[in-house]
Design a protein around this motif. Structure first.
Motif, mmCIF file in Angstrom:
data_model
loop_
_atom_site.group_PDB
_atom_site.id
_atom_site.type_symbol
_atom_site.label_atom_id
_atom_site.label_comp_id
_atom_site.label_asym_id
_atom_site.label_seq_id
_atom_site.Cartn_x
_atom_site.Cartn_y
_atom_site.Cartn_z
ATOM 1 N N MET A 95 0.829 -1.204 0.000
ATOM 2 C CA MET A 95 0.000 0.000 0.000
ATOM 3 C C MET A 95 0.867 1.259 0.000
ATOM 4 O O MET A 95 0.493 2.290 -0.555
ATOM 5 N N SER A 96 2.038 1.163 0.619
ATOM 6 C CA SER A 96 2.972 2.286 0.613
ATOM 7 C C SER A 96 3.496 2.554 -0.798
ATOM 8 O O SER A 96 3.649 3.706 -1.212
ATOM 9 N N GLU A 97 3.769 1.486 -1.521
ATOM 10 C CA GLU A 97 4.215 1.638 -2.916
ATOM 11 C C GLU A 97 3.155 2.349 -3.742
ATOM 12 O O GLU A 97 3.452 3.285 -4.493
ATOM 13 N N VAL A 98 1.909 1.910 -3.593
ATOM 14 C CA VAL A 98 0.809 2.524 -4.342
ATOM 15 C C VAL A 98 0.642 3.992 -3.949
ATOM 16 O O VAL A 98 0.503 4.869 -4.810
ATOM 17 N N ALA A 99 0.663 4.270 -2.645
ATOM 18 C CA ALA A 99 0.477 5.645 -2.178
ATOM 19 C C ALA A 99 1.588 6.560 -2.679
ATOM 20 O O ALA A 99 1.338 7.714 -3.057
ATOM 21 N N GLY A 100 2.817 6.067 -2.696
ATOM 22 C CA GLY A 100 3.928 6.876 -3.188
ATOM 23 C C GLY A 100 3.751 7.256 -4.638
ATOM 24 O O GLY A 100 3.962 8.414 -5.043
ATOM 25 N N ILE A 101 3.361 6.279 -5.448
ATOM 26 C CA ILE A 101 3.134 6.545 -6.881
ATOM 27 C C ILE A 101 1.972 7.515 -7.071
ATOM 28 O O ILE A 101 2.060 8.483 -7.835
ATOM 29 N N LEU A 102 0.866 7.269 -6.336
ATOM 30 C CA LEU A 102 -0.314 8.126 -6.475
ATOM 31 C C LEU A 102 -0.053 9.558 -6.009
ATOM 32 O O LEU A 102 -0.699 10.491 -6.485
ATOM 33 N N SER A 103 0.886 9.737 -5.084
ATOM 34 C CA SER A 103 1.123 11.077 -4.554
ATOM 35 C C SER A 103 1.555 12.053 -5.643
ATOM 36 O O SER A 103 1.215 13.244 -5.587
ATOM 37 N N ILE A 104 2.292 11.552 -6.610
ATOM 38 C CA ILE A 104 2.737 12.436 -7.701
ATOM 39 C C ILE A 104 1.575 12.733 -8.644
ATOM 40 O O ILE A 104 1.410 13.870 -9.106
ATOM 41 N N GLN A 105 0.743 11.727 -8.911
ATOM 42 C CA GLN A 105 -0.450 11.966 -9.726
ATOM 43 C C GLN A 105 -1.361 12.992 -9.047
ATOM 44 O O GLN A 105 -1.856 13.930 -9.684
ATOM 45 N N ALA A 106 -1.591 12.802 -7.745
ATOM 46 C CA ALA A 106 -2.465 13.712 -7.010
ATOM 47 C C ALA A 106 -1.854 15.107 -6.941
ATOM 48 O O ALA A 106 -2.552 16.121 -7.101
ATOM 49 N N GLY A 107 -0.551 15.167 -6.704
ATOM 50 C CA GLY A 107 0.111 16.459 -6.633
ATOM 51 C C GLY A 107 0.074 17.211 -7.946
ATOM 52 O O GLY A 107 -0.134 18.430 -7.982
ATOM 53 N N ALA A 108 0.265 16.474 -9.042
ATOM 54 C CA ALA A 108 0.213 17.098 -10.370
ATOM 55 C C ALA A 108 -1.172 17.674 -10.634
ATOM 56 O O ALA A 108 -1.312 18.761 -11.219
ATOM 57 N N ARG A 109 -2.194 16.931 -10.190
ATOM 58 C CA ARG A 109 -3.562 17.424 -10.375
ATOM 59 C C ARG A 109 -3.806 18.660 -9.512
ATOM 60 O O ARG A 109 -4.442 19.620 -9.945
ATOM 61 N N GLY A 110 -3.306 18.635 -8.282
ATOM 62 C CA GLY A 110 -3.482 19.774 -7.395
ATOM 63 C C GLY A 110 -2.829 21.040 -7.909
ATOM 64 O O GLY A 110 -3.282 22.149 -7.614
ATOM 65 N N LEU A 111 -1.762 20.884 -8.669
ATOM 66 C CA LEU A 111 -1.073 22.049 -9.237
ATOM 67 C C LEU A 111 -1.856 22.699 -10.379
ATOM 68 O O LEU A 111 -1.539 23.823 -10.786
ATOM 69 N N GLU A 112 -2.851 21.989 -10.890
ATOM 70 C CA GLU A 112 -3.669 22.575 -11.953
ATOM 71 C C GLU A 112 -4.477 23.739 -11.392
ATOM 72 O O GLU A 112 -4.927 23.726 -10.249
ATOM 73 N N LYS A 113 -4.684 24.747 -12.220
ATOM 74 C CA LYS A 113 -5.359 25.967 -11.767
ATOM 75 C C LYS A 113 -6.769 25.688 -11.267
ATOM 76 O O LYS A 113 -7.238 26.306 -10.314
ATOM 77 N N GLY A 114 -7.435 24.700 -11.884
ATOM 78 C CA GLY A 114 -8.796 24.390 -11.490
ATOM 79 C C GLY A 114 -8.910 23.849 -10.073
ATOM 80 O O GLY A 114 -9.988 23.879 -9.472
ATOM 81 N N CYS A 115 -7.808 23.371 -9.533
ATOM 82 C CA CYS A 115 -7.800 22.867 -8.151
ATOM 83 C C CYS A 115 -7.243 23.898 -7.185
ATOM 84 O O CYS A 115 -7.102 23.618 -5.987
ATOM 85 N N GLY A 116 -6.897 25.065 -7.700
ATOM 86 C CA GLY A 116 -6.332 26.118 -6.868
ATOM 87 C C GLY A 116 -4.832 26.193 -6.931
ATOM 88 O O GLY A 116 -4.213 27.016 -6.255
#
Length: 369
Positions: A131-152
């Motif tokens: 689960m740690s492996e999955v969370a680590g990989i997803l963190s970059i996907q989630a972070g990239a999405r958060g950097l989008e203007k639509g997410c603030g």
């Protein structure tokens, strides 16, 4: 032994504790399996597959919870407290140091509760690892999405382009989660900085990144400096069984670039950022001090098929041991599994949980003597 698999009730939780192939293996070992209808649907496993594997499908939660051993993915919610009983054993992710009310319920109801995240093997955490492996990989996907203007976010593309530079990613912690987060960030072309107190872990993380990462020995001053200059902060630091240490203060968050993103993977253990608070997959982001925060407490549920299969591979050997030896027999035969015992007969048997709430600590070995 009768093993129950209830449907998960946590918001956005799409994983299931046991797959049909796991049911078949447990049936072959002599266990009876009870699966609540729809428990595996979100992970792509239908009731008929469980039935074909030898499970009994039941229509209500109490039927699944009445088993000798209840196997889940996430901690029981308040709506499930009434199902807790000293007559059954609970095997799941608990993270009790972040849940005082649940801890009290387990103690009051004298529940035998074994936490995935504190089971150890050869100095590692074998059930937490996938689960740690999955969370680590997803963190970059989630972070990239958060950097989008639509997410603030501040509108930065982490990978950059031919004409514009990539974004900056800072990863706190070079364990399993941190190494995977850094590996993915480096692979897409981001500028990656990793901080940890362990030079050996830093070296291993840099190797996983193909040498495309900067490593820094972690100190409060080093964290403050790195956080100030990053677009995406991923905090991964874990202390098994204990509440996560607060590594990033509100002042540090305030110093970050406006619209930067902070992903707190330790949120299921209370969080390692002073500004963190739990969020869900339905509403994953919030903005605090001008920084976009992602603090989903069950990140791997975003990819339930992969996560469920990884979890099953990690837990099946222990489930087979329970089936063949009984709960106490399995605990006595494996000190690593015994380390997973968090509460027993009204006692706290995990030192980190006792420390978090000022409870009397009874060693697991003494408890089951």
């Amino acid at each position: 032994m009768r093993i129950g698999i209830p449907r998960e009730t946590k918001s956005g939780e799409c994983r299931v504790a046991v797959t049909p192939s796991g049911v078949r293996a447990l049936r072959d070992s002599g266990a009876g399996i009870v699966v609540e209808t729809g428990a595996g649907t979100a992970s792509g496993f239908e009731d008929r597959e469980y039935r074909d594997a030898g499970a009994t499908i039941v229509s209500t939660s109490p039927e699944a919870w009445s088993a000798d051993l209840v196997v889940k993915v996430k901690e029981p919610l308040s709506s499930e407290y009434g199902f807790l009983s000293e007559s059954s054993t609970l095997f799941t992710f608990l993270h009790l140091a972040a849940f005082p009310q649940l801890t009290e319920e387990l103690l009051t109801r004298r529940v035998t509760a074994i936490a995935y995240e504190t089971v150890v093997s050869c100095g590692a955490l074998p059930i937490l690892r996938p689960m740690s492996e999955v969370a680590g990989i997803l963190s970059i996907q989630a972070g990239a999405r958060g950097l989008e203007k639509g997410c603030g976010g501040r509108g930065v593309l982490l990978a950059g382009t031919d004409d514009f530079p990539p974004g900056d990613v800072t990863v706190l912690g070079a364990g399993v989660v941190g190494r995977n987060a850094a590996r993915i960030a480096a692979a897409i072309g981001a500028n990656v900085t990793i901080l940890d107190v362990n030079p050996k872990k830093l070296s291993e993380a840099q190797g996983r990144c193909g040498g495309r990462a900067r490593t820094i020995l972690s100190t409060p001053e080093a964290i403050a400096g790195a956080v100030k200059e990053t677009d995406l902060l991923v905090s991964t630091v874990l202390v098994a069984g204990e509440r996560a240490p607060c590594l990033v203060t509100r002042k540090m968050i305030r110093s970050m670039r406006p619209g930067a993103v902070a992903v707190d993977i330790a949120i299921d253990q209370g969080g390692s950022l002073e500004t963190s608070r739990p969020t869900t997959h339905a509403a994953p982001f919030f903005i605090e001090e001008g920084v976009v925060h992602y603090c989903v407490t069950n990140m791997p549920a975003a990819v339930p098929r992969t996560s469920t299969q990884g979890l099953m591979a990690a837990t099946l050997p222990y489930l087979l041991s329970f089936s063949e030896r009984g709960v106490i027999g399995a605990l006595r035969s494996d000190e690593g599994l015994l380390a997973g015992l968090n509460t027993f007969n009204g006692h706290v048997t995990c030192e980190g949980v006792a420390k978090a709430f000022g409870k009397t600590f009874l060693t697991a070995k003494e408890a089951i003597r």
